[in-house]
Design a protein around this motif. Sequence first.
Motif, mmCIF file in Angstrom:
data_model
loop_
_atom_site.group_PDB
_atom_site.id
_atom_site.type_symbol
_atom_site.label_atom_id
_atom_site.label_comp_id
_atom_site.label_asym_id
_atom_site.label_seq_id
_atom_site.Cartn_x
_atom_site.Cartn_y
_atom_site.Cartn_z
ATOM 1 N N MET A 1 46.702 50.081 62.481
ATOM 2 C CA MET A 1 46.465 49.496 61.185
ATOM 3 C C MET A 1 45.817 50.542 60.291
ATOM 4 O O MET A 1 44.801 51.124 60.642
ATOM 5 C CB MET A 1 45.566 48.280 61.344
ATOM 6 N N ILE A 2 46.412 50.783 59.147
ATOM 7 C CA ILE A 2 45.897 51.797 58.231
ATOM 8 C C ILE A 2 45.124 51.091 57.129
ATOM 9 O O ILE A 2 45.669 50.295 56.376
ATOM 10 C CB ILE A 2 47.054 52.628 57.647
ATOM 11 N N LEU A 3 43.852 51.390 57.029
ATOM 12 C CA LEU A 3 42.999 50.724 56.046
ATOM 13 C C LEU A 3 42.788 51.570 54.796
ATOM 14 O O LEU A 3 42.252 51.081 53.810
ATOM 15 C CB LEU A 3 41.651 50.382 56.662
ATOM 16 N N ASP A 4 43.195 52.846 54.832
ATOM 17 C CA ASP A 4 42.952 53.726 53.692
ATOM 18 C C ASP A 4 43.920 53.481 52.543
ATOM 19 O O ASP A 4 43.580 53.680 51.388
ATOM 20 C CB ASP A 4 43.059 55.188 54.127
ATOM 21 N N ASN A 5 45.129 53.044 52.848
ATOM 22 C CA ASN A 5 46.141 52.864 51.806
ATOM 23 C C ASN A 5 46.182 51.415 51.352
ATOM 24 O O ASN A 5 46.295 50.516 52.156
ATOM 25 C CB ASN A 5 47.528 53.261 52.322
ATOM 26 N N GLU A 6 46.106 51.218 50.039
ATOM 27 C CA GLU A 6 46.210 49.879 49.480
ATOM 28 C C GLU A 6 47.514 49.770 48.716
ATOM 29 O O GLU A 6 47.846 50.629 47.912
ATOM 30 C CB GLU A 6 45.047 49.595 48.531
ATOM 31 N N ASN A 7 48.252 48.722 48.970
ATOM 32 C CA ASN A 7 49.488 48.471 48.243
ATOM 33 C C ASN A 7 49.183 47.600 47.045
ATOM 34 O O ASN A 7 48.449 46.616 47.158
ATOM 35 C CB ASN A 7 50.512 47.783 49.141
ATOM 36 N N PRO A 8 49.746 47.933 45.890
ATOM 37 C CA PRO A 8 49.508 47.081 44.722
ATOM 38 C C PRO A 8 50.152 45.712 44.914
ATOM 39 O O PRO A 8 51.285 45.602 45.349
ATOM 40 C CB PRO A 8 50.150 47.840 43.576
ATOM 41 N N SER A 9 49.398 44.703 44.618
ATOM 42 C CA SER A 9 49.875 43.334 44.782
ATOM 43 C C SER A 9 50.755 42.944 43.600
ATOM 44 O O SER A 9 50.440 43.283 42.464
ATOM 45 C CB SER A 9 48.690 42.379 44.868
ATOM 46 N N PRO A 10 51.865 42.233 43.840
ATOM 47 C CA PRO A 10 52.689 41.801 42.717
ATOM 48 C C PRO A 10 52.056 40.651 41.944
ATOM 49 O O PRO A 10 52.561 40.236 40.927
ATOM 50 C CB PRO A 10 53.986 41.345 43.377
ATOM 51 N N ARG A 11 50.929 40.155 42.437
ATOM 52 C CA ARG A 11 50.253 39.034 41.780
ATOM 53 C C ARG A 11 48.913 39.480 41.218
ATOM 54 O O ARG A 11 48.238 40.311 41.789
ATOM 55 C CB ARG A 11 50.002 37.914 42.772
ATOM 56 N N LYS A 12 48.555 38.901 40.100
ATOM 57 C CA LYS A 12 47.240 39.132 39.514
ATOM 58 C C LYS A 12 46.437 37.854 39.726
ATOM 59 O O LYS A 12 46.814 36.793 39.243
ATOM 60 C CB LYS A 12 47.367 39.445 38.030
ATOM 61 N N ILE A 13 45.354 37.953 40.470
ATOM 62 C CA ILE A 13 44.549 36.781 40.803
ATOM 63 C C ILE A 13 43.262 36.815 39.988
ATOM 64 O O ILE A 13 42.542 37.806 39.983
ATOM 65 C CB ILE A 13 44.230 36.747 42.310
ATOM 66 N N VAL A 14 42.985 35.724 39.293
ATOM 67 C CA VAL A 14 41.773 35.592 38.486
ATOM 68 C C VAL A 14 40.950 34.450 39.069
ATOM 69 O O VAL A 14 41.428 33.321 39.169
ATOM 70 C CB VAL A 14 42.129 35.310 37.011
ATOM 71 N N VAL A 15 39.708 34.749 39.464
ATOM 72 C CA VAL A 15 38.818 33.746 40.041
ATOM 73 C C VAL A 15 37.700 33.472 39.035
ATOM 74 O O VAL A 15 36.987 34.380 38.633
ATOM 75 C CB VAL A 15 38.223 34.231 41.381
ATOM 76 N N LYS A 16 37.579 32.199 38.621
ATOM 77 C CA LYS A 16 36.546 31.807 37.666
ATOM 78 C C LYS A 16 35.740 30.660 38.248
ATOM 79 O O LYS A 16 36.306 29.738 38.833
ATOM 80 C CB LYS A 16 37.177 31.342 36.352
ATOM 81 N N PRO A 17 34.420 30.683 38.084
ATOM 82 C CA PRO A 17 33.621 29.547 38.548
ATOM 83 C C PRO A 17 33.843 28.329 37.660
ATOM 84 O O PRO A 17 34.036 28.448 36.454
ATOM 85 C CB PRO A 17 32.181 30.048 38.440
ATOM 86 N N ILE A 18 33.848 27.154 38.272
ATOM 87 C CA ILE A 18 34.011 25.901 37.528
ATOM 88 C C ILE A 18 32.642 25.481 37.001
ATOM 89 O O ILE A 18 31.650 25.469 37.736
ATOM 90 C CB ILE A 18 34.606 24.807 38.443
ATOM 91 N N VAL A 19 32.602 25.138 35.721
ATOM 92 C CA VAL A 19 31.347 24.781 35.059
ATOM 93 C C VAL A 19 30.789 23.488 35.662
ATOM 94 O O VAL A 19 31.528 22.563 35.980
ATOM 95 C CB VAL A 19 31.586 24.616 33.539
ATOM 96 N N ASP A 20 29.477 23.424 35.834
ATOM 97 C CA ASP A 20 28.753 22.259 36.353
ATOM 98 C C ASP A 20 29.175 21.874 37.768
ATOM 99 O O ASP A 20 29.260 20.691 38.105
ATOM 100 C CB ASP A 20 28.914 21.043 35.431
ATOM 101 N N SER A 21 29.470 22.853 38.597
ATOM 102 C CA SER A 21 29.791 22.570 39.997
ATOM 103 C C SER A 21 29.103 23.609 40.875
ATOM 104 O O SER A 21 28.714 24.681 40.415
ATOM 105 C CB SER A 21 31.303 22.595 40.224
#
Length: 54
Positions: free
Chosen positions: A1-21
Amino acid sequence: MILDNENPSPRKIVVKPIVDSYNSFSINEKERRDWSGNIYLACFAGILAIAFFT
């Protein structure tokens, strides 16, 4: 398993906290568009149009 190379993901993931939770997050996924299929289709349609009108 090679951990040095990162492949660009075809997806853009945005994580936002939900207000009042507590420890709840909203995950929005956006995919990058692959335009190569559309370019090939446009070239093929252009070739067919040229062949039809000549």
